[in-house]
Each structure stands twice: as structure tokens, then as C-alpha cells.
Write a protein that holds these residues in place. Sequence first.
Motif, PDB file in Angstrom:
ATOM      1  N   ALA A   1       0.851  -1.187   0.000  1.00 24.86           N
ATOM      2  CA  ALA A   1       0.000   0.000   0.000  1.00 24.86           C
ATOM      3  C   ALA A   1       0.886   1.236   0.000  1.00 24.86           C
ATOM      4  N   TYR A   2       0.309   2.353  -0.434  1.00 28.78           N
ATOM      5  CA  TYR A   2       1.071   3.595  -0.498  1.00 28.78           C
ATOM      6  C   TYR A   2       0.175   4.781  -0.179  1.00 28.78           C
ATOM      7  N   PHE A   3       0.819   5.856   0.270  1.00 32.60           N
ATOM      8  CA  PHE A   3       0.133   7.118   0.553  1.00 32.60           C
ATOM      9  C   PHE A   3       0.950   8.217  -0.108  1.00 32.60           C
ATOM     10  N   ASP A   4       0.361   8.954  -1.042  1.00 28.18           N
ATOM     11  CA  ASP A   4       1.136   9.904  -1.846  1.00 28.18           C
ATOM     12  C   ASP A   4       0.565  11.320  -1.840  1.00 28.18           C
ATOM     13  N   ALA A   5      -0.096  11.709  -0.738  1.00 26.68           N
ATOM     14  CA  ALA A   5      -0.688  13.051  -0.679  1.00 26.68           C
ATOM     15  C   ALA A   5       0.358  14.146  -0.442  1.00 26.68           C
ATOM     16  N   HIS A   6       1.534  13.788   0.067  1.00 30.06           N
ATOM     17  CA  HIS A   6       2.566  14.788   0.330  1.00 30.06           C
ATOM     18  C   HIS A   6       3.123  15.330  -0.984  1.00 30.06           C
ATOM     19  N   LYS A   7       3.430  16.615  -1.007  1.00 28.80           N
ATOM     20  CA  LYS A   7       3.999  17.254  -2.184  1.00 28.80           C
ATOM     21  C   LYS A   7       5.521  17.320  -2.140  1.00 28.80           C
ATOM     22  N   ASP A   8       6.089  17.014  -0.980  1.00 32.89           N
ATOM     23  CA  ASP A   8       7.540  17.063  -0.825  1.00 32.89           C
ATOM     24  C   ASP A   8       7.946  16.005   0.194  1.00 32.89           C
TER      25      ASP A   8
ATOM     26  N   ALA B   1      -2.617   0.577  13.297  1.00 36.09           N
ATOM     27  CA  ALA B   1      -2.961   0.861  11.899  1.00 36.09           C
ATOM     28  C   ALA B   1      -3.073   2.352  11.637  1.00 36.09           C
ATOM     29  N   LEU B   2      -3.119   3.152  12.698  1.00 35.85           N
ATOM     30  CA  LEU B   2      -3.273   4.598  12.571  1.00 35.85           C
ATOM     31  C   LEU B   2      -1.892   5.253  12.501  1.00 35.85           C
ATOM     32  N   ILE B   3      -1.613   5.916  11.379  1.00 36.85           N
ATOM     33  CA  ILE B   3      -0.297   6.494  11.110  1.00 36.85           C
ATOM     34  C   ILE B   3      -0.427   7.992  10.875  1.00 36.85           C
ATOM     35  N   ALA B   4       0.518   8.754  11.403  1.00 34.11           N
ATOM     36  CA  ALA B   4       0.601  10.195  11.142  1.00 34.11           C
ATOM     37  C   ALA B   4       1.921  10.490  10.457  1.00 34.11           C
ATOM     38  N   THR B   5       1.882  11.356   9.460  1.00 30.08           N
ATOM     39  CA  THR B   5       3.103  11.759   8.755  1.00 30.08           C
ATOM     40  C   THR B   5       3.133  13.269   8.611  1.00 30.08           C
ATOM     41  N   GLY B   6       4.328  13.817   8.502  1.00 23.65           N
ATOM     42  CA  GLY B   6       4.476  15.268   8.378  1.00 23.65           C
ATOM     43  C   GLY B   6       5.618  15.632   7.464  1.00 23.65           C
ATOM     44  N   GLY B   7       5.473  16.777   6.802  1.00 15.33           N
ATOM     45  CA  GLY B   7       6.523  17.239   5.911  1.00 15.33           C
ATOM     46  C   GLY B   7       6.285  18.664   5.482  1.00 15.33           C
ATOM     47  N   SER B   8       6.638  18.954   4.249  1.00 17.16           N
ATOM     48  CA  SER B   8       6.496  20.296   3.701  1.00 17.16           C
ATOM     49  C   SER B   8       5.419  20.296   2.626  1.00 17.16           C
ATOM     50  N   GLU B   9       4.760  21.405   2.474  1.00 17.18           N
ATOM     51  CA  GLU B   9       3.726  21.533   1.451  1.00 17.18           C
ATOM     52  C   GLU B   9       4.324  21.699   0.059  1.00 17.18           C
ATOM     53  N   GLY B  10       5.579  22.108  -0.004  1.00 13.89           N
ATOM     54  CA  GLY B  10       6.222  22.309  -1.294  1.00 13.89           C
ATOM     55  C   GLY B  10       7.724  22.344  -1.128  1.00 13.89           C
ATOM     56  N   ASP B  11       8.432  22.572  -2.234  1.00 19.17           N
ATOM     57  CA  ASP B  11       9.884  22.545  -2.169  1.00 19.17           C
ATOM     58  C   ASP B  11      10.513  23.909  -1.945  1.00 19.17           C
ATOM     59  N   GLY B  12       9.721  24.943  -1.745  1.00 21.06           N
ATOM     60  CA  GLY B  12      10.261  26.261  -1.467  1.00 21.06           C
ATOM     61  C   GLY B  12      10.750  26.382  -0.036  1.00 21.06           C
ATOM     62  N   ASP B  13      11.687  27.305   0.182  1.00 17.13           N
ATOM     63  CA  ASP B  13      12.239  27.482   1.529  1.00 17.13           C
ATOM     64  C   ASP B  13      11.188  27.956   2.520  1.00 17.13           C
ATOM     65  N   ASP B  14      10.183  28.671   2.031  1.00 15.15           N
ATOM     66  CA  ASP B  14       9.157  29.212   2.923  1.00 15.15           C
ATOM     67  C   ASP B  14       7.835  28.464   2.786  1.00 15.15           C
ATOM     68  N   ALA B  15       7.880  27.247   2.268  1.00 13.10           N
ATOM     69  CA  ALA B  15       6.649  26.475   2.093  1.00 13.10           C
ATOM     70  C   ALA B  15       6.089  26.084   3.457  1.00 13.10           C
ATOM     71  N   PRO B  16       4.774  26.140   3.619  1.00 13.95           N
ATOM     72  CA  PRO B  16       4.179  25.752   4.903  1.00 13.95           C
ATOM     73  C   PRO B  16       4.291  24.256   5.141  1.00 13.95           C
ATOM     74  N   GLY B  17       4.229  23.871   6.410  1.00 10.59           N
ATOM     75  CA  GLY B  17       4.261  22.459   6.743  1.00 10.59           C
ATOM     76  C   GLY B  17       2.874  21.852   6.662  1.00 10.59           C
ATOM     77  N   LYS B  18       2.846  20.569   6.394  1.00 13.45           N
ATOM     78  CA  LYS B  18       1.568  19.879   6.301  1.00 13.45           C
ATOM     79  C   LYS B  18       1.757  18.424   6.680  1.00 13.45           C
TER      80      LYS B  18
ATOM     81  N   ILE C   1       6.831  20.417   8.955  1.00 15.67           N
ATOM     82  CA  ILE C   1       6.636  19.585  10.139  1.00 15.67           C
ATOM     83  C   ILE C   1       7.763  18.554  10.156  1.00 15.67           C
ATOM     84  N   ASN C   2       8.585  18.590  11.173  1.00 21.22           N
ATOM     85  CA  ASN C   2       9.706  17.650  11.223  1.00 21.22           C
ATOM     86  C   ASN C   2       9.710  16.777  12.470  1.00 21.22           C
ATOM     87  N   ALA C   3       8.609  16.777  13.241  1.00 21.10           N
ATOM     88  CA  ALA C   3       8.502  15.905  14.410  1.00 21.10           C
ATOM     89  C   ALA C   3       7.035  15.640  14.712  1.00 21.10           C
ATOM     90  N   LEU C   4       6.731  14.391  15.016  1.00 21.67           N
ATOM     91  CA  LEU C   4       5.367  13.980  15.355  1.00 21.67           C
ATOM     92  C   LEU C   4       5.428  12.919  16.435  1.00 21.67           C
TER      93      LEU C   4
END
Length: 489
Positions: A51-58, A71-88, A133-136
Motif C-alpha cells: 500500500a502507499y500514501f502519496d498526498a505529500h507534495k515534498d 494501523a493509525l499512522i501520522a506523517t508530516g513534511g512540507s507543502e512544497g519545495d520552497g524554503d518558505d513552504a508551509p508544513g503539512k 513539520i519535522n517531528a510527530l
Amino acid sequence: MSAPHQDEMDDAPELLDADDALEEIEDAEGDIAMDSDEEPEEISLQNDSIAYFDAHKDSVFAIAQHPTQPALIATGGSEGDGDDAPGKGYVFDTSPVIGRPVLPASYNSDPAQPQKNTKLTPLFTIEGHTDSINALTFTLPNGEFLVSGGMDGRLRAYKLAIDAHDKPSLTFLAESQEVPEVNWLAACPSPKFPNTIAIGASDGSVWVYTIDASDSTNPMQIVQSYFLHTEACTAGAWSPDGTFLATVSEDSSLYVWDVWGEAAAKSLVNDNGLTVVGLTNQDQRFNVEGGLYSVAIDPKSTFVAVGGAGGAIKIVGLPRIDSDAQPMSSKQSKSKAKGADAGGTQGGTILADLHTQADGIESLHFSTKQTLLAAGSVDGSIAVYDTSRRFAVRRHIKEAHEEFSVVKVEFVASGLGDGWLLTSCGMDGVVRRWDVRGAASSTESSLVREWKGHRGDGEGGGVLGFVQGATGERIVTAGDDGVVLVFEA
């Protein structure tokens, strides 16, 4: 109209003759890339995931697993590849693939048996961060809250509820911002102090919060804050009983904090009243040039391992807090040095100085059933030490992830392997599982299985983390390529 001058005619572009324009020139050798004498490179793609989850943009920087609902998983990252991109971030459920039949790992070699890979969809979106988002982490012991930490310094808490039909929902509870950047989060494992987390920050500070949804005026309560590190706090770990919190820093310092005052009650703390162990680069025996980046405490809370630049690992004793410990006199308390030999214990004593690997130690983990410590290094190797034999090297798997950094190592806690199975991931984009019984050191003799699917191989697709629950039956990865994959073990 006047005729053109001769110089204008000379400058005019040459026109192709009509007969030449109809001529077709065939290339007998086929298309060949310009300036290339080599044959086209054949790329082999392999995806062992179910299975895969591909909603992240970066890149996916952080991943967490619910303690009672794995079975419940949380993931975090960046909304885009820009330096000022919001976390999601996202929360999703992997249960749609639990219990389904899985094709063998060699399915890719048979095109007639394509894998039925399940696409997972988000249940909830984590927003509100203006940087990655770099910690969860889910809080312990029951996962009542999900906490996200970002490079914007924000700490955001969400309350988790599960209805009668086992459907989860999350509601934003509160936010705190006391630091420039959150580097890591760790949930306190003690049931005596539920829903408590620690964070380490880029300014070196360490904070402990307790989350209490019943207190509407202050749902995120600051329990402690510490400011002894002089550079970024890079890693932190609770003792398994939740008594101590160990943190390390780029300034090559280690502090083990007496968060709940249990050591202070028995006069086992240093003169600062905050720590039971405090070691810095002022002590040349402890100094690690380049800083410390990983930390772990053994299952019995008897010593702490720290890893740093150049492959250095230091083992430091912790004081014993039990009913037999005798309080120290005020004269003894004043004379003790840096927590060493506190209360007649080995607290603060450097028990071992290990240097098996050649580059920075990114990850440390103790087996809960065997006397083993595993270390993953930037040099691509994994070292396994026997803590009952003066930390003798049991295994040194030099090509564990080839020349790519080992990002994380973690023993399977229960069920499979009885504490001998070790899972690792690296910047080669591969997840591997090892059986570290015996004394062999070769990759082939230790490797149980590997899983591929991320881009890897230096192409921005390494695995930045994984979760595997207590039994290790399912591995969920956080990919630098922006994809989360679920592997059946």
C-alpha cells in the motif's frame, strides 16, 4: 519599389532548395543522444509495498504510529519545495490492507502477476505550521493526543477520539511556540505521567509539556524547561520507566534531567539541582569533536548511550533510584562531582568509549529482550554491541546500506525473533531486516529480507524514518521522495 543592395542580399539567409526539402534521410543506427557513445541505461524499478500514501507534495520528514491502534499512522513534511513552504501532515489508516494476501517479494520478475497496491487516503490533515513539520508523536500510554512540531517553532496538539465504529477523528486543541525550531519530540512512557512530551529545540533548550484537555485555560502545561545546552539540541530519549530524560547537543554535551524530582528527593542530583548526569566537551574523555546526534537509554535504565560525529559512541552510567538507595549527607552532596558516583552508584561514569564506525552515528537502539545495542552510521554500516560483555562488538555489518547513510535502526520489540531482529532504513531507499544472532559480520549472513520501493540511490528518495509497531509485522516508511509505503514483513 527599389531593388535591394548587394550587401543586403549577401546577409539574407540561405533557403533550402525545394527538391532538397522533400528528401528524407534515414538513420540506419537509430537515434543516439548527442555527445554520448554509451548505450541507454536500463532502469529497473522495484516496489515491494502492499500500500502507499502519496498526498505529500515534498519530503516526508516525520512519521508516528498510534500506541494502541497501530494501523493509525501520522506523517508530516512540507507543502512544497520552497524554503518558505508551509508544513503539512496527514493521518491515515492502514487497516484496509491488514489481513489481505501478499504476493512474494519476487513478484516484480513476473509481469503476469502485477501487485495489487492499495492507495491510502487521508482521514485528517495537519495544518497550521508555516514551515515544515519535522517531528510527530502520539502521547503515551493510550495515544489520546497527537502532537506536531515544526521548523516554525510551533507545537500543536490534537485530541484523538474513536467512535463506536472504530472510526477515528482529530480535533485541534492548542498551540505553543516557545522556540525558533522544534528538532524532535518524545513521549514520556510512564503511566504515572500520562500525555507528557519532551521537545528539543534549535536554540539548545529542552521543554517538557503535559497535555490536559480538561483545562480549557491551559491545555498545554509547561512542566519543565532547561537551558544548559549551548547549541542545538539534536536528540532526546526518555528512560523506559519515564524517570529520566536524556538529551544531547551539537556542543557535545549530555544532560540527563531529573524531570519529576525523584532523584532530588534522594539527593542524587548534581549541584544545579536539575540533572543526574552532566557531561560536556570540557571533559576531554567525553569530548566528541563535531557534536552528538543520537541518544538511547537501556531497558533497565542503568546507562545511556550517546552517538556523535566521527563514529564516536560513549556509554555513561545512570544513578539507581530504588528503595535501597541511601540519601546522601549535605557534605557528600556538596563534594560529588558532576553526578559521578552519586549515592554510591555509577551515575555519570563513562563506562565505555566505542569507535567501530567511521562516520557520524545517526541512530541508536537497545533490544528490549537481549543485551544488545545497535548503531547506524553515516558510513552505511550497522554495529551491534553486546552490553553484557563490556560492549564487545557482536556484529559490524559494513555494507548494511552500501555507501548510503543509515538513518534509523530499531529492534523488533516482541513476537518475531525474540529480540534478535533489527530493522534499518537508509538513504539508499531500502528497508532491511537483520538477524544478529551469532558472530558473523557479512551482509549476506545477517540479512533476513529487504524491501524496496522508494527512489533512493542518491536520487532524493531515501527513507527518512519508519514505524513497525511492537511485533514488526508491518513496516510503514517516510520517504524523502514524498511517498509513504506500507511493507508486509
